[in-house]
Design a protein around this motif. Sequence first.
Motif, PDB file in Angstrom:
ATOM      1  N   LEU A   2       0.834  -1.203   0.000  1.00 48.01           N
ATOM      2  CA  LEU A   2       0.000   0.000   0.000  1.00 48.01           C
ATOM      3  C   LEU A   2       0.867   1.250   0.000  1.00 48.01           C
ATOM      4  O   LEU A   2       0.592   2.223  -0.713  1.00 48.01           O
ATOM      5  N   ARG A   3       1.916   1.246   0.786  1.00 48.44           N
ATOM      6  CA  ARG A   3       2.835   2.389   0.832  1.00 48.44           C
ATOM      7  C   ARG A   3       3.509   2.587  -0.525  1.00 48.44           C
ATOM      8  O   ARG A   3       3.695   3.727  -0.977  1.00 48.44           O
ATOM      9  N   LEU A   4       3.878   1.510  -1.187  1.00 45.50           N
ATOM     10  CA  LEU A   4       4.488   1.601  -2.507  1.00 45.50           C
ATOM     11  C   LEU A   4       3.554   2.298  -3.492  1.00 45.50           C
ATOM     12  O   LEU A   4       3.955   3.216  -4.224  1.00 45.50           O
ATOM     13  N   LEU A   5       2.285   1.869  -3.507  1.00 49.80           N
ATOM     14  CA  LEU A   5       1.322   2.469  -4.437  1.00 49.80           C
ATOM     15  C   LEU A   5       1.151   3.962  -4.181  1.00 49.80           C
ATOM     16  O   LEU A   5       1.127   4.770  -5.118  1.00 49.80           O
ATOM     17  N   TYR A   6       1.014   4.335  -2.917  1.00 51.70           N
ATOM     18  CA  TYR A   6       0.836   5.754  -2.604  1.00 51.70           C
ATOM     19  C   TYR A   6       2.128   6.544  -2.808  1.00 51.70           C
ATOM     20  O   TYR A   6       2.096   7.701  -3.237  1.00 51.70           O
ATOM     21  N   GLY A   7       3.257   5.927  -2.531  1.00 57.13           N
ATOM     22  CA  GLY A   7       4.531   6.621  -2.729  1.00 57.13           C
ATOM     23  C   GLY A   7       4.784   6.951  -4.188  1.00 57.13           C
ATOM     24  O   GLY A   7       5.279   8.035  -4.519  1.00 57.13           O
ATOM     25  N   VAL A   8       4.439   6.020  -5.073  1.00 56.23           N
ATOM     26  CA  VAL A   8       4.569   6.284  -6.505  1.00 56.23           C
ATOM     27  C   VAL A   8       3.558   7.345  -6.939  1.00 56.23           C
ATOM     28  O   VAL A   8       3.883   8.287  -7.667  1.00 56.23           O
ATOM     29  N   THR A   9       2.318   7.207  -6.490  1.00 53.12           N
ATOM     30  CA  THR A   9       1.256   8.137  -6.886  1.00 53.12           C
ATOM     31  C   THR A   9       1.578   9.563  -6.464  1.00 53.12           C
ATOM     32  O   THR A   9       1.363  10.513  -7.226  1.00 53.12           O
ATOM     33  N   PHE A  10       2.108   9.744  -5.261  1.00 55.68           N
ATOM     34  CA  PHE A  10       2.440  11.084  -4.782  1.00 55.68           C
ATOM     35  C   PHE A  10       3.648  11.673  -5.511  1.00 55.68           C
ATOM     36  O   PHE A  10       3.841  12.894  -5.497  1.00 55.68           O
ATOM     37  N   ALA A  11       4.450  10.846  -6.162  1.00 57.81           N
ATOM     38  CA  ALA A  11       5.600  11.349  -6.903  1.00 57.81           C
ATOM     39  C   ALA A  11       5.247  11.696  -8.345  1.00 57.81           C
ATOM     40  O   ALA A  11       6.014  12.384  -9.019  1.00 57.81           O
ATOM     41  N   LEU A  12       4.098  11.218  -8.837  1.00 58.35           N
ATOM     42  CA  LEU A  12       3.670  11.518 -10.198  1.00 58.35           C
ATOM     43  C   LEU A  12       3.195  12.966 -10.311  1.00 58.35           C
ATOM     44  O   LEU A  12       2.931  13.624  -9.314  1.00 58.35           O
ATOM     45  N   ASP A  13       3.079  13.453 -11.550  1.00 58.26           N
ATOM     46  CA  ASP A  13       2.586  14.812 -11.738  1.00 58.26           C
ATOM     47  C   ASP A  13       1.069  14.839 -11.632  1.00 58.26           C
ATOM     48  O   ASP A  13       0.385  13.950 -12.124  1.00 58.26           O
ATOM     49  N   GLY A  14       0.569  15.878 -10.984  1.00 60.77           N
ATOM     50  CA  GLY A  14      -0.864  16.017 -10.788  1.00 60.77           C
ATOM     51  C   GLY A  14      -1.211  16.199  -9.329  1.00 60.77           C
ATOM     52  O   GLY A  14      -0.350  16.464  -8.488  1.00 60.77           O
ATOM     53  N   ILE A  15      -2.494  16.049  -9.032  1.00 62.11           N
ATOM     54  CA  ILE A  15      -2.979  16.134  -7.657  1.00 62.11           C
ATOM     55  C   ILE A  15      -3.136  14.718  -7.122  1.00 62.11           C
ATOM     56  O   ILE A  15      -4.080  14.005  -7.500  1.00 62.11           O
ATOM     57  N   PRO A  16      -2.229  14.245  -6.262  1.00 62.42           N
ATOM     58  CA  PRO A  16      -2.402  12.911  -5.684  1.00 62.42           C
ATOM     59  C   PRO A  16      -3.557  12.931  -4.698  1.00 62.42           C
ATOM     60  O   PRO A  16      -3.649  13.819  -3.847  1.00 62.42           O
TER      61      PRO A  16
END
Length: 604
Positions: A449-463
Amino acid sequence: MSAFPLAIPDDPYLRDRLVDRIGQHWPRLLEALRPLYGEGDWERELASRLLSSALDRPADLRDLDLVREATPDWFQQSGMIGYCTYIDRFGGTLSGTNARLDELSRLGVTYFHPLPLLKPRTGDSDGGFAVADFRQVDPKLGTIEDLRRLATHLRARGISLCLDIVCNHTADSHEWAVAAKAGDKRFRDFYHVVEDAERVTAIEAHLGQVFPQTAPGNFTFVPEMGGHVWTTFYPFQWDLNYANPAVFIEMMDVLLYLANQGAEVFRLDSAPFLWKRHGTDCRGLPETHQVVRAWRAALAIAAPAVALKAEAIVGLGEVLPFLGDPDHPECHLAYNNTAMTALWAALATADTRPLATCLSQALAKPAAAGWLTYVRCHDDIIWGALKDVIPDETLGWISDFYAGEVSGSFADGQAFQAEPGAVRSTNGMAASLAGFRDGQDNAAALARLRLLYGVTFALDGIPTIYMGDERALTNDPDYASEPDHGDGRWLHRPQMDWTRPEGDIHRSIARFAFLRQNRDCLHAANPARPLNSPDRSLLIFERVGGVGDRLVCLGWFKEHGTVLDLSAVLGDGPWYDLLEETDITEHSVALLPWSVRWLVKKGG
C-alpha cells in the motif's frame, strides 16, 4: 463574432473585471456553441444567465477569482493534495464533516472531493448519481446553507471544494423529467425519446453497455413518454439532450449556482456520453468536447476561480482530448486512470513496463493542464483501460488475481461485471486489494500500500487519498445488508472507522504530502518521465524542474528485495533518499520488497 448582446450594469466590479472577461471568453463560447445550435435567441438567454450569476457572486469568491486569475496554475502546485470520500461515510453530515477538517489538514489536504451530495431520487440512486435537484443537498446530509458553510471553512484552511456535476443525466424524479412525463413538450425535449422499437435496436447495435448485468441496454420504455428514453446507466437515470440549447444553458446555470455556493472544482461525471449521434458509440464525440469547451468559457467569465475536471475512466487516447489544447482549452484536470490501473497491474505481475508505457503516453498532456492521480476511488478498477498495453489474456489473469482466484494471490477483492467477452473489473478497498486482513500480520500488505501511494504522490498532478486508505481501512463485507446497496461497488464504500489506529500508512502518506511542499520539480507542469530500468520489476521515473532540481522515484514491485547498480540511470551522486533520510550510492541501491524511494542530489 457577435458582440455581447446585453449591456453591462453600472457596477464597479462588473465594469472593471467582467468587461475584460467577456471580451476574451464570449467569442470562445460562441465559437463552441454556434456550430451546435446556430444563431438564435438562446444567445441572449445565455448572456442573461451569465450576468445574473456574476452579479450574485459573493465578495469573498470575487476576491478568489482575482487571485486565481493572477495564478492560473494554482491547481498544478506541488502542494496540492486531494481527499475523496462520501459525506455520510466520513462525517455523517455536512456539519459533522466540519468537525473532521483537522484530520484533512494533518494529511496536508488542499483539495476535498465529497462524492455526490446533491438531492438524489428516493430509493436506489446509483450512489447519489441520480440527481433529483441540482440546487438542493441530500436532506440526510444537510442543507445548501450547510454546504456553503463547509465550503467557507475549507477555503479558510486553503482547501478547495470539488463537487460532482452529473452532467449526462438526471433522475427520473427530477422536475424536468416529471414535467416531461406530464406532457410538457418543452421538457420532453430535454431528453432523448425514441418511439420506434426497431430504431432502438438499430441504435443499440453501435453502443456499449456500462452495467451489462445490473442494467443491460441503453434504453428504458416509459409509458408516459410514449416511447423509449435513453438511459445509458440505470433505468432511473435519463440522459439529457444536449442538442437542445436550453439543456446546455440550464446545466451551465447549475454550475454557476454551485460555484457561487463555494465550489472551486467540478467533476464532470460521465462527460464522454454527453452528445448522442445515431450510428456511433456516443462516447467522446466532437460535439461533446464543444459543450465542455463552452462550459469552461462560461466559467471563465462569471467564476474564473473554478476548475473543471473530466471524469473519463477510459484509455489515455480518449482522456487526453478532454484537456483540449492551448487554443481550445476544455477541462483543467482529468483522471490519470491508466496510471492507476497499471499500478495495480504491476503489483500483481511484478512487471512495471506497461506502467512506464502509460506514463510515456501521458506526456502528451498539455502543459497548462493537470492530472488527478489516485490509488483507489469509489468505482471499480476497469482493466479494459489497459487493452492497448497489456494483452487481454494477461488482463484476465490480473482480474482473477484480485478476485483471489489465482494461486498465491494476496488480494481480497471481488470481480465486477463486464460486457460479454470483456475482462471483469475489480472491486475492493486499496488495503484489501493489497492483502491487508484485520487480525493478521500485515507488514507485506502495508508495504504494498505504501508503494502504491509513494509512486502516486511522486507523479505529476494532484495525488488523491481515497477515504480510509490512510488508516488501511478494509472492505465492507456486509455492504449488501444496507438498503439500495446491492451494487458490488459498495464493497469499497465502507463507513469510516475513526477508532481505527492511524499507524504507519497514515504517517507515510502525511510524509509524502509534506515532502511535496514547495518542491518546484513536483509542479504539475514538470511531467513524470520514465527512465530505462535494468529490471522489469523496477519502475524509475524523474521529475525535473529548474537547474539541479530533480527528483527520481524508484518503485520496486516484487516480493523479494534486491541491490542494483543504477549509476547508468541516475548519473553521479551523491544521492539522498528523502523518504528514508539516508545517503544512497548509485552503484549499489538497496530495494526492499515492495518499496519506494524518492532520490534527490544530496543537498537538493
